[in-house]
Design an enzyme around this catalytic site. Structure first.
Site, PDB file in Angstrom:
ATOM      1  N   LYS A  79       0.859  -1.203   0.000  1.00 26.48           N
ATOM      2  CA  LYS A  79       0.000   0.000   0.000  1.00 26.48           C
ATOM      3  C   LYS A  79       0.886   1.240   0.000  1.00 26.48           C
ATOM      4  O   LYS A  79       1.905   1.266   0.708  1.00 26.48           O
ATOM      5  CB  LYS A  79      -0.911  -0.040   1.233  1.00 26.48           C
ATOM      6  N   SER A 159      -9.984   2.147   2.637  1.00 26.82           N
ATOM      7  CA  SER A 159      -9.055   2.876   1.790  1.00 26.82           C
ATOM      8  C   SER A 159      -8.073   1.977   1.045  1.00 26.82           C
ATOM      9  O   SER A 159      -7.444   2.427   0.097  1.00 26.82           O
ATOM     10  CB  SER A 159      -8.266   3.874   2.642  1.00 26.82           C
ATOM     11  N   SER A 183     -10.279  -0.094   6.989  1.00 25.28           N
ATOM     12  CA  SER A 183      -9.681  -0.082   5.650  1.00 25.28           C
ATOM     13  C   SER A 183      -8.981  -1.360   5.210  1.00 25.28           C
ATOM     14  O   SER A 183      -8.565  -1.458   4.052  1.00 25.28           O
ATOM     15  CB  SER A 183      -8.693   1.077   5.534  1.00 25.28           C
TER      16      SER A 183
END
Ligand code: GLN
Length: 494
Positions: A79, A159, A183
């Site tokens: 990420k 997210s 998330s």
């Protein structure tokens, strides 16, 4: 033979260790898959193929010598909020510009020390604020999943939408993600994956771009419960560089996967039966209860009376901490700068107005407001008190049960453009996930069924602090009973 990219992480590690294929081969297979799919799926925002191949060759050399770490040779995605030395890290915000960290986050350093191979950096909501991944400066990723008979683009959640997209579309074996209010778990549910947020303090926050420091935790997105345990074992550590890091050993969670849940007491919190919850989510939840019962667990009704205050408390605490954390982006130290008429204040204002997206700005305004002198007691202090009550609720429940079972999300994934644009509607998506962050507890999402429209749905298991073990065991029992084998049709390859 299954394509190398379709293997689970556990199967790939077996194949690498027994030298049935090399790390170079499985890494090249992933790079090819990414090159073909990424223009349509937008999962990766930075690709690092040369680095990946160099890491793969080094892994192959270690494997040839009979050496290597727990993830030796396995290609994974990261990420874009984990700082990676020498590789651009933006948290998908324009304000970070081309920021290229001179240091590595502890979580990624642990993965590389265990032999994992980095394919690139994955899309996300700006600063991890969001539930649909639409606030990314690079545009949203597109879920590999589609509704039956439809081509409408679906959100992979947020997210960590890029991480979920990449794992679900076989563009990496597993990925790192982060969870401040859901998330990891919400994208896992939306994309038919397993995602776990460990107990607060298990994974170091050093080198993770901060959103809300008392809530942020790193964790993996993976194809199976076992894969998520293997990833989490490698990601977690005690870290002197993070003052909230726990000074306790990291258990071998992968050995708990598959251990019986016989005798386990599972609580079903009645307050999670929220108004307007779709029938199919209710049915999924009842099905989960039935599976765990059949596997030998005892089901107990429990009450978490302060649940209804969790979401409002989260949307005070998280923006408050964000407003303080994001004060550092002033155009002086990192990333982009937009000079104004010459004064320092003017440059701050121009930089922040141009660099932060709309939702981030909204949260910074809320956060600054609730921390301001006249309102601190009315908002921030009250939210902290609610937080304490929520933790007490869980502690009381855990006197009579070992874990809690809930749906992960109140609905299946939404289509882009179908949400109203009202931020509150999007915030409601976090209703079942934020409580675990407020209380610092471990929680896992496991795919359990398809919705009537053919999209994945997840169940969540919340455990006692430090008891990821029970989460993994209960999730593995659900995984075994659900037999969730559905895969998205590979329309992006056409
Ligand atoms: N969707 C939640 C939010 O927007 C949670 C985000 C997260 O966990 N990073 O704040």
């Amino acid at each position: 033979m299954t394509e190398l990219t379709q293997l689970t992480l556990a199967a790939a590690l077996e194949g690498l260790k027994s030298r049935r294929f090399s790390s170079r081969e499985i890494t090249e297979a992933h790079i090819e898959a990414i090159e073909a799919a990424n223009p349509k799926l937008n999962a990766y925002v930075t690709l690092t193929p040369e680095k990946a191949l160099a890491m793969a060759d080094a892994a192959d050399a270690r494997l040839a010598r009979g050496e290597g770490g727990r993830l030796e040779g396995a290609p994974i995605g990261v990420k874009d909020l984990f700082c990676t030395e020498g590789v651009r890290t933006t948290a998908c915000s324009a304000i970070l510009g081309e920021f290229t960290p001179p240091y590595e986050s502890t979580v990624t350093a642990n993965l590389w020390a265990d032999g994992a191979v980095m394919l690139g950096k994955l899309n996300m909501d700006e600063f991890a604020m969001g539930s649909s991944n639409e606030t990314s400066r690079f545009g949203p990723p597109c879920s590999p999943w589609r509704r039956r008979g439809s081509t409408v683009p679906i959100s992979a959640g947020g997210s960590s939408g890029g991480s979920a997209t990449a794992v679900a579309a076989d563009l990496c074996l597993a990925a790192t993600a982060s969870d401040t209010g859901g998330s990891i778990r919400q994208p896992a549910a939306f994309a038919g994956l397993v995602g776990i947020k460990p107990t607060y303090g298990r994974a170091s926050r050093y080198g993770m771009v901060a959103f809300a420091s008392s809530l942020d935790q790193a964790g993996p997105l993976a194809k199976t419960v076992l894969d998520s345990a293997l990833m989490l074992e490698a990601m977690c550590s005690t870290d002197p560089k993070d003052s909230t890091s726990l000074h306790i050993p990291v258990p071998r969670w992968s050995t708990s996967v598959g251990r019986s849940v016989k005798g386990m007491r599972i609580g079903v919190p009645r307050e999670y039966r929220v108004e307007g919850m779709p029938q199919e989510i209710e049915a999924l939840w009842s099905q989960g209860v039935a599976w765990l019962k059949a596997a030998g667990a005892t089901i107990v009704d429990v009450s978490l009376p302060h649940t209804k205050y969790a979401l409002p408390a989260y949307y005070i605490v998280a923006p408050a901490e964000a407003s303080s954390n994001l004060a550092r982006y002033d155009g002086m130290r990192y990333g982009a700068r937009v000079s104004g008429s010459g004064s320092l204040t003017d440059t701050y204002e121009h930089t922040r107005a141009a660099g932060f997206g709309q939702d981030v700005q909204r949260r910074l305004l809320i956060g600054t407001y609730v921390l301001s002198a006249g309102y601190y007691d009315a908002y921030y202090l009250r939210a902290q008190r609610v937080r304490a009550r929520i933790l007490e609720d869980f502690e009381t429940a855990f006197e009579s049960v070992d874990a809690l079972l809930t749906p992960t999300t109140p609905s299946a994934a939404f289509a882009y453009g179908e949400t109203s644009g009202d931020p509150v509607e999007m915030y409601l998506n976090d209703i079942f996930t934020v409580t675990a962050n407020l209380a610092g507890l471990p929680a896992i999402s496991v795919p359990a069924a398809l919705s009537s429209e053919g999209l994945p749905l997840g169940l969540q298991v919340i455990g006692r602090a430090l008891d990821e073990d029970t989460c993994f065991r209960a999730a593995a029992a659900i995984e075994a009973s659900a037999g969730f084998k559905a895969r998205p049709e590979a329309w992006w390859r056409a």
